[in-house]
Design a protein around this motif. Sequence first.
Motif, PDB file in Angstrom:
ATOM      1  N   ASN A   9       0.850  -1.197   0.000  1.00  0.00           N
ATOM      2  CA  ASN A   9       0.000   0.000   0.000  1.00  0.00           C
ATOM      3  C   ASN A   9       0.879   1.237   0.000  1.00  0.00           C
ATOM      4  O   ASN A   9       2.027   1.198   0.451  1.00  0.00           O
ATOM      5  N   LEU A  10       0.314   2.336  -0.448  1.00  0.00           N
ATOM      6  CA  LEU A  10       1.002   3.618  -0.405  1.00  0.00           C
ATOM      7  C   LEU A  10       0.023   4.644   0.138  1.00  0.00           C
ATOM      8  O   LEU A  10      -1.114   4.719  -0.335  1.00  0.00           O
ATOM      9  N   TRP A  11       0.451   5.392   1.145  1.00  0.00           N
ATOM     10  CA  TRP A  11      -0.409   6.422   1.716  1.00  0.00           C
ATOM     11  C   TRP A  11       0.211   7.783   1.450  1.00  0.00           C
ATOM     12  O   TRP A  11       1.428   7.952   1.553  1.00  0.00           O
ATOM     13  N   SER A  12      -0.626   8.748   1.132  1.00  0.00           N
ATOM     14  CA  SER A  12      -0.189  10.123   0.919  1.00  0.00           C
ATOM     15  C   SER A  12      -1.261  11.042   1.488  1.00  0.00           C
ATOM     16  O   SER A  12      -2.379  11.088   0.975  1.00  0.00           O
ATOM     17  N   GLY A  21      -9.154  11.013  -1.778  1.00  0.00           N
ATOM     18  CA  GLY A  21      -9.967   9.800  -1.653  1.00  0.00           C
ATOM     19  C   GLY A  21      -9.488   8.635  -2.488  1.00  0.00           C
ATOM     20  O   GLY A  21     -10.011   7.537  -2.378  1.00  0.00           O
ATOM     21  N   ALA A  22      -8.478   8.847  -3.323  1.00  0.00           N
ATOM     22  CA  ALA A  22      -7.961   7.758  -4.158  1.00  0.00           C
ATOM     23  C   ALA A  22      -7.111   6.813  -3.312  1.00  0.00           C
ATOM     24  O   ALA A  22      -6.412   7.233  -2.394  1.00  0.00           O
ATOM     25  N   ARG A  23      -7.193   5.524  -3.626  1.00  0.00           N
ATOM     26  CA  ARG A  23      -6.392   4.501  -2.949  1.00  0.00           C
ATOM     27  C   ARG A  23      -5.265   4.091  -3.892  1.00  0.00           C
ATOM     28  O   ARG A  23      -5.498   3.807  -5.069  1.00  0.00           O
ATOM     29  N   PHE A  24      -4.043   4.030  -3.358  1.00  0.00           N
ATOM     30  CA  PHE A  24      -2.879   3.687  -4.165  1.00  0.00           C
ATOM     31  C   PHE A  24      -2.230   2.408  -3.672  1.00  0.00           C
ATOM     32  O   PHE A  24      -2.109   2.184  -2.464  1.00  0.00           O
ATOM     33  N   VAL A  45       3.281   2.533  -8.995  1.00  0.00           N
ATOM     34  CA  VAL A  45       2.205   2.959  -8.096  1.00  0.00           C
ATOM     35  C   VAL A  45       0.957   3.068  -8.954  1.00  0.00           C
ATOM     36  O   VAL A  45       0.958   3.730  -9.985  1.00  0.00           O
ATOM     37  N   ALA A  46      -0.106   2.390  -8.543  1.00  0.00           N
ATOM     38  CA  ALA A  46      -1.338   2.394  -9.333  1.00  0.00           C
ATOM     39  C   ALA A  46      -2.529   2.762  -8.455  1.00  0.00           C
ATOM     40  O   ALA A  46      -2.640   2.305  -7.314  1.00  0.00           O
TER      41      ALA A  46
END
Length: 91
Positions: A9-12, A21-24, A45-46
């Motif tokens: 997972n990637l959090w920003s 609100g997008a999940r990466f 990263v998608a």
Amino acid sequence: MVVGEVVGNLWSTKKVESLSGARFLLVNVTDKRTDNQPWQTRQIVARDMVGAGFGEQVLVVEGSGARVVDQGTPVPIDATIVGIIDSIDEQ
């Protein structure tokens, strides 16, 4: 489109408003080389549009198609997960 595997997972917390609100997810994509060299894996990263999880094989669209997948305003995205793969039958 390419096939990849979700590896993280990637959090920003700070990003442009259009990505709110997008999940990466981090996805490993393995590309076949044409020069008789071993396959090469790259990590991308998608944006996740389908609720994919760790370890799942996914279908990823890259480039301009990734920006307009949700038919909304184009956003600054290079890759979007558009499907979770149930099986692959290579012949």
